[in-house]
Design a protein around this motif. Structure first.
Motif, PDB file in Angstrom:
ATOM      1  N   THR A  30       0.830  -1.202   0.000  1.00  0.00           N
ATOM      2  CA  THR A  30       0.000   0.000   0.000  1.00  0.00           C
ATOM      3  C   THR A  30       0.869   1.260   0.000  1.00  0.00           C
ATOM      4  OG1 THR A  30      -1.704  -1.189   1.215  1.00  0.00           O
ATOM      5  CG2 THR A  30      -1.848   1.203   1.213  1.00  0.00           C
ATOM      6  N   SER A  31       1.946   1.248   0.735  1.00  0.00           N
ATOM      7  CA  SER A  31       2.858   2.395   0.777  1.00  0.00           C
ATOM      8  C   SER A  31       3.499   2.638  -0.583  1.00  0.00           C
ATOM      9  CB  SER A  31       3.949   2.190   1.822  1.00  0.00           C
ATOM     10  OG  SER A  31       3.401   2.074   3.100  1.00  0.00           O
ATOM     11  N   VAL A  32       3.925   1.580  -1.243  1.00  0.00           N
ATOM     12  CA  VAL A  32       4.549   1.718  -2.564  1.00  0.00           C
ATOM     13  C   VAL A  32       3.543   2.269  -3.572  1.00  0.00           C
ATOM     14  CG1 VAL A  32       5.518   0.389  -4.496  1.00  0.00           C
ATOM     15  CG2 VAL A  32       6.336  -0.006  -2.180  1.00  0.00           C
ATOM     16  N   ILE A  33       2.325   1.763  -3.545  1.00  0.00           N
ATOM     17  CA  ILE A  33       1.293   2.254  -4.463  1.00  0.00           C
ATOM     18  C   ILE A  33       0.954   3.712  -4.163  1.00  0.00           C
ATOM     19  CG2 ILE A  33      -1.144   1.999  -5.100  1.00  0.00           C
ATOM     20  CD1 ILE A  33      -0.729  -1.042  -4.815  1.00  0.00           C
ATOM     21  N   SER A  34       0.845   4.055  -2.892  1.00  0.00           N
ATOM     22  CA  SER A  34       0.562   5.435  -2.497  1.00  0.00           C
ATOM     23  C   SER A  34       1.688   6.370  -2.937  1.00  0.00           C
ATOM     24  CB  SER A  34       0.365   5.510  -0.989  1.00  0.00           C
ATOM     25  OG  SER A  34       0.181   6.835  -0.583  1.00  0.00           O
ATOM     26  N   LEU A  35       2.909   5.934  -2.751  1.00  0.00           N
ATOM     27  CA  LEU A  35       4.060   6.737  -3.161  1.00  0.00           C
ATOM     28  C   LEU A  35       4.077   6.936  -4.670  1.00  0.00           C
ATOM     29  CD1 LEU A  35       6.639   8.167  -2.215  1.00  0.00           C
ATOM     30  CD2 LEU A  35       7.848   6.009  -2.532  1.00  0.00           C
ATOM     31  N   GLU A  39       3.834  10.504  -6.601  1.00  0.00           N
ATOM     32  CA  GLU A  39       4.819  10.913  -7.609  1.00  0.00           C
ATOM     33  C   GLU A  39       4.112  11.330  -8.892  1.00  0.00           C
ATOM     34  OE1 GLU A  39       8.359  10.670  -7.922  1.00  0.00           O
ATOM     35  OE2 GLU A  39       8.681  10.232  -5.811  1.00  0.00           O
ATOM     36  N   ASN A  40       3.083  10.580  -9.263  1.00  0.00           N
ATOM     37  CA  ASN A  40       2.321  10.905 -10.463  1.00  0.00           C
ATOM     38  C   ASN A  40       1.628  12.263 -10.326  1.00  0.00           C
ATOM     39  OD1 ASN A  40       1.230  10.549 -12.986  1.00  0.00           O
ATOM     40  ND2 ASN A  40      -0.470   9.288 -12.273  1.00  0.00           N
ATOM     41  N   LYS A  41       1.034  12.527  -9.170  1.00  0.00           N
ATOM     42  CA  LYS A  41       0.366  13.812  -8.935  1.00  0.00           C
ATOM     43  C   LYS A  41       1.371  14.964  -8.959  1.00  0.00           C
ATOM     44  CE  LYS A  41      -3.470  12.025  -6.206  1.00  0.00           C
ATOM     45  NZ  LYS A  41      -4.088  11.964  -4.880  1.00  0.00           N
TER      46      LYS A  41
END
Length: 186
Positions: A30-35, A39-41
């Motif tokens: 979940t942390s990797v996906i959130s990060l 980054e995309n935003k």
């Protein structure tokens, strides 16, 4: 063959350890996906901010050109749509015209001489002064201050510009020079 029995105090420990490993892996995933999403935003915002900055620059160039073409316009405010979804607001906040006297010279000159027709002659002369027509014309310096605000998909840039126009003669529609004195992003 002997049967090995699991002691009663260790029942479920293996299940508990497997659940803990899955919990840790879930939090980590979940942390990797959130990060990655963050980054995309950030990347999209950086692109939008760059577009807004370029729009502000275009608005400043437009305002400089408008002042150049209009002569000595008073304070004005206009809103432009530079592109799809790119809005720019130009607001001239100050205008100051100053006449620059560069001075005129004046002078006179005189001389005399004499001679005769057989090739002999003498002469003398004196003169002083300068010609006032070579002195530069009076000039007018016109200083403008304006702000440019641009918006592009949530990114906003504000630019403060100070420009000096210099023209000589009686025609304020023909500038001789333009100089950008300040160009500051806020």
């Amino acid at each position: 063959m002997e049967d090995k029995k699991v002691p009663l105090d260790e029942d479920g420990n293996l299940m508990l350890m497997v659940l803990m490993i899955f919990l840790v892996l879930s939090v980590l995933g979940t942390s990797v996906i959130s990060l990655a999403s963050m980054e995309n935003k950030i990347s999209h915002y950086a692109v939008n901010a760059q577009q807004a900055q370029q729009a502000a620059d275009a608005g400043a160039e437009w305002a400089i050109e408008q002042i150049w073409n209009r002569g000595l316009p008073e304070i004005f405010e206009e809103e432009l749509e530079i592109g799809e979804g790119i809005n720019v607001q130009v607001k001239v906040t100050a205008r100051e015209a100053v006449e620059i006297n560069q001075g005129n010279g004046n002078g006179n000159g005189n001389g005399n001489g004499n001679g005769n027709g057989n090739g002999n002659g003498n002469g003398n002369g004196n003169g002083n002064g300068n010609n006032g027509n070579d002195a530069p014309l009076d000039s007018i310096e016109c200083r403008y201050q304006f702000t440019v605000q641009s918006d592009y998909q949530g990114a906003r840039k504000e630019l403060a510009v100070e420009v000096v126009y210099l023209y000589s003669g009686s025609n304020p529609l023909h500038y001789d020079q333009v100089a950008i004195e300040a160009y500051t992003y806020n």
